[in-house]
Design a protein around this motif. Structure first.
Motif, PDB file in Angstrom:
ATOM      1  N   MET A   4      -8.777  -4.222   2.202  1.00  0.00           N
ATOM      2  CA  MET A   4      -7.642  -5.105   2.480  1.00  0.00           C
ATOM      3  C   MET A   4      -7.485  -5.299   3.985  1.00  0.00           C
ATOM      4  SD  MET A   4      -4.948  -3.535  -0.292  1.00  0.00           S
ATOM      5  CE  MET A   4      -3.543  -4.589   0.085  1.00  0.00           C
ATOM      6  N   MET A   5      -7.598  -4.189   4.724  1.00  0.00           N
ATOM      7  CA  MET A   5      -7.470  -4.274   6.183  1.00  0.00           C
ATOM      8  C   MET A   5      -8.566  -5.137   6.780  1.00  0.00           C
ATOM      9  SD  MET A   5      -8.832  -3.111   9.254  1.00  0.00           S
ATOM     10  CE  MET A   5      -9.710  -1.579   8.918  1.00  0.00           C
ATOM     11  N   GLU A   6      -9.800  -4.964   6.308  1.00  0.00           N
ATOM     12  CA  GLU A   6     -10.905  -5.753   6.840  1.00  0.00           C
ATOM     13  C   GLU A   6     -10.695  -7.239   6.556  1.00  0.00           C
ATOM     14  OE1 GLU A   6     -13.062  -4.733   8.835  1.00  0.00           O
ATOM     15  OE2 GLU A   6     -13.318  -2.586   8.515  1.00  0.00           O
ATOM     16  N   SER A   7     -10.214  -7.569   5.364  1.00  0.00           N
ATOM     17  CA  SER A   7      -9.967  -8.975   5.026  1.00  0.00           C
ATOM     18  C   SER A   7      -8.874  -9.577   5.895  1.00  0.00           C
ATOM     19  CB  SER A   7      -9.591  -9.113   3.545  1.00  0.00           C
ATOM     20  OG  SER A   7     -10.715  -8.920   2.724  1.00  0.00           O
ATOM     21  N   ILE A   8      -7.800  -8.809   6.125  1.00  0.00           N
ATOM     22  CA  ILE A   8      -6.715  -9.311   6.974  1.00  0.00           C
ATOM     23  C   ILE A   8      -7.187  -9.437   8.415  1.00  0.00           C
ATOM     24  CG2 ILE A   8      -4.458  -8.768   7.940  1.00  0.00           C
ATOM     25  CD1 ILE A   8      -4.290  -9.803   5.102  1.00  0.00           C
ATOM     26  N   ALA A   9      -7.915  -8.453   8.918  1.00  0.00           N
ATOM     27  CA  ALA A   9      -8.407  -8.511  10.303  1.00  0.00           C
ATOM     28  C   ALA A   9      -9.298  -9.728  10.510  1.00  0.00           C
ATOM     29  CB  ALA A   9      -9.163  -7.223  10.645  1.00  0.00           C
ATOM     30  N   GLU A  10     -10.193  -9.987   9.555  1.00  0.00           N
ATOM     31  CA  GLU A  10     -11.073 -11.153   9.669  1.00  0.00           C
ATOM     32  C   GLU A  10     -10.274 -12.447   9.549  1.00  0.00           C
ATOM     33  OE1 GLU A  10     -14.727 -13.219  10.163  1.00  0.00           O
ATOM     34  OE2 GLU A  10     -13.970 -11.228  10.693  1.00  0.00           O
ATOM     35  N   ALA A  11      -9.242 -12.439   8.693  1.00  0.00           N
ATOM     36  CA  ALA A  11      -8.388 -13.623   8.559  1.00  0.00           C
ATOM     37  C   ALA A  11      -7.684 -13.940   9.873  1.00  0.00           C
ATOM     38  CB  ALA A  11      -7.367 -13.413   7.442  1.00  0.00           C
ATOM     39  N   LEU A  12      -7.276 -12.906  10.618  1.00  0.00           N
ATOM     40  CA  LEU A  12      -6.644 -13.133  11.921  1.00  0.00           C
ATOM     41  C   LEU A  12      -7.621 -13.798  12.880  1.00  0.00           C
ATOM     42  CD1 LEU A  12      -4.603  -9.863  12.640  1.00  0.00           C
ATOM     43  CD2 LEU A  12      -3.972 -11.844  11.260  1.00  0.00           C
ATOM     44  N   ARG A  13      -8.867 -13.330  12.847  1.00  0.00           N
ATOM     45  CA  ARG A  13      -9.877 -13.928  13.732  1.00  0.00           C
ATOM     46  C   ARG A  13     -10.124 -15.385  13.356  1.00  0.00           C
ATOM     47  NH1 ARG A  13     -12.598  -9.051  12.147  1.00  0.00           N
ATOM     48  NH2 ARG A  13     -12.390  -7.391  13.706  1.00  0.00           N
ATOM     49  N   ILE A  14     -10.270 -15.645  12.056  1.00  0.00           N
ATOM     50  CA  ILE A  14     -10.546 -17.005  11.601  1.00  0.00           C
ATOM     51  C   ILE A  14      -9.389 -17.932  11.940  1.00  0.00           C
ATOM     52  CG2 ILE A  14     -10.918 -18.441   9.551  1.00  0.00           C
ATOM     53  CD1 ILE A  14     -12.321 -15.998   8.288  1.00  0.00           C
ATOM     54  N   ALA A  15      -8.160 -17.416  11.835  1.00  0.00           N
ATOM     55  CA  ALA A  15      -6.972 -18.227  12.149  1.00  0.00           C
ATOM     56  C   ALA A  15      -6.805 -18.436  13.652  1.00  0.00           C
ATOM     57  CB  ALA A  15      -5.726 -17.565  11.569  1.00  0.00           C
ATOM     58  N   ILE A  62       0.661   0.367   6.508  1.00  0.00           N
ATOM     59  CA  ILE A  62      -0.583   1.128   6.412  1.00  0.00           C
ATOM     60  C   ILE A  62      -1.737   0.296   6.954  1.00  0.00           C
ATOM     61  CG2 ILE A  62      -2.251   2.132   4.799  1.00  0.00           C
ATOM     62  CD1 ILE A  62       0.204   2.790   2.987  1.00  0.00           C
ATOM     63  N   ILE A  63      -1.819  -0.962   6.526  1.00  0.00           N
ATOM     64  CA  ILE A  63      -2.866  -1.862   7.019  1.00  0.00           C
ATOM     65  C   ILE A  63      -2.747  -2.037   8.528  1.00  0.00           C
ATOM     66  CG2 ILE A  63      -3.681  -4.262   6.961  1.00  0.00           C
ATOM     67  CD1 ILE A  63      -2.899  -4.265   3.958  1.00  0.00           C
ATOM     68  N   GLY A  64      -1.514  -2.158   9.027  1.00  0.00           N
ATOM     69  CA  GLY A  64      -1.308  -2.302  10.459  1.00  0.00           C
ATOM     70  C   GLY A  64      -1.794  -1.095  11.241  1.00  0.00           C
ATOM     71  N   LEU A  65      -1.492   0.111  10.750  1.00  0.00           N
ATOM     72  CA  LEU A  65      -1.969   1.322  11.407  1.00  0.00           C
ATOM     73  C   LEU A  65      -3.494   1.360  11.437  1.00  0.00           C
ATOM     74  CD1 LEU A  65       0.405   4.032   9.856  1.00  0.00           C
ATOM     75  CD2 LEU A  65       0.421   3.239  12.221  1.00  0.00           C
ATOM     76  N   MET A  66      -4.106   1.063  10.297  1.00  0.00           N
ATOM     77  CA  MET A  66      -5.562   1.109  10.210  1.00  0.00           C
ATOM     78  C   MET A  66      -6.212   0.081  11.132  1.00  0.00           C
ATOM     79  SD  MET A  66      -5.869   1.605   6.073  1.00  0.00           S
ATOM     80  CE  MET A  66      -7.653   1.726   6.032  1.00  0.00           C
ATOM     81  N   MET A  67      -5.620  -1.093  11.216  1.00  0.00           N
ATOM     82  CA  MET A  67      -6.164  -2.151  12.061  1.00  0.00           C
ATOM     83  C   MET A  67      -6.023  -1.786  13.540  1.00  0.00           C
ATOM     84  SD  MET A  67      -5.696  -6.227  11.523  1.00  0.00           S
ATOM     85  CE  MET A  67      -3.908  -6.151  11.469  1.00  0.00           C
ATOM     86  N   ALA A  68      -4.885  -1.197  13.902  1.00  0.00           N
ATOM     87  CA  ALA A  68      -4.673  -0.811  15.296  1.00  0.00           C
ATOM     88  C   ALA A  68      -5.606   0.322  15.714  1.00  0.00           C
ATOM     89  CB  ALA A  68      -3.217  -0.394  15.506  1.00  0.00           C
TER      90      ALA A  68
END
Length: 223
Positions: A70-81, A96-102
């Motif tokens: 989920m984190m990887e998909s959101i992180a890539e979505a931020l880049r694409i956006a 949780i996703i925010g912590l993992m991404m940071a």
């Protein structure tokens, strides 16, 4: 309506307002609309990107549901956006996703607000876990399995977070205060606030978290 393709997932997000980018990530079983009360105020000065996580809202259902993917998909979505170092506001699963991404992608996150986060399954109160397990035994479901079996974020890894961080919790939260304090101790320079009388989600859904979120963002010169 904006959609992006990210590692096989179709990710939906809604944009509201103008200004510096602020990404909002909802909790388990929710969707982007859970932030409506906050966005009505935040969008005055921030461009709010409210995402639907994989398997939630208008986003697609992956074959398996795990925080890592989920984190990887959101992180890539931020880049694409095209979002460059947005501030991230995550609630519950979104925290949780925010912590993992940071931790893994510090270049993506300029500031982090983590509301109702836990780093291990036992970071949720025993009573709530018993209820979730009972519900899962009655009707097995991927979102409940996620809650019962994950995440597994070593507290030591939180030292990798360099972004200014604000941790929020309610005094009646399902996340024990001791667990939130442990997270705060491991993120250098982090701030923590306990919202009196609030449950796990009430201060997000009723908008009272604004009293802490807005000053935190303003202190980072986000206007």
């Amino acid at each position: 309506m904006p959609f992006v393709k990210s590692f096989g997932d179709t990710i939906y997000y809604k944009i509201t307002g103008w200004g510096k980018p602020l990404v909002l990530l909802h909790g388990n079983g929710g969707d982007h609309t859970k932030f409506d009360a906050l966005i009505s105020r935040l969008s005055i000065h921030w461009e709010c990107y409210a995402f639907d996580s994989p398997a939630h809202g208008l986003s697609s259902e992956p074959e398996a549901l795990h925080y890592d993917s989920m984190m990887e998909s959101i992180a890539e979505a931020l880049r694409i956006a095209g979002l460059e170092k947005p501030a991230v506001l995550g609630f519950s699963d979104g925290a949780i996703i925010g912590l993992m991404m940071a931790i893994k992608y510090p270049q993506l996150v300029s500031a982090l607000i983590a509301a109702g986060a836990n780093t291990i399954p036992d970071g949720v109160s025993p009573r709530f876990r018993r209820m979730a397990k009972r519900d899962y035994n009655r009707a097995p479901e991927s979102k409940l399995a996620l809650l019962l079996n994950e995440p597994h974020i070593p507290l030591s890894s939180l030292a990798e977070i360099k972004a200014p961080t604000l941790l929020l919790t309610g005094s009646r939260d399902i996340i024990p205060l001791a667990h939130t304090k442990a997270i705060a101790r491991h993120i250098q320079g982090s701030k923590m606030a306990v919202l009196n009388g609030e449950s796990h989600s009430s201060y997000i859904h009723n908008g009272r978290a604004l009293h802490y979120i807005v000053p935190f963002l303003e202190s980072l010169s986000y206007i």
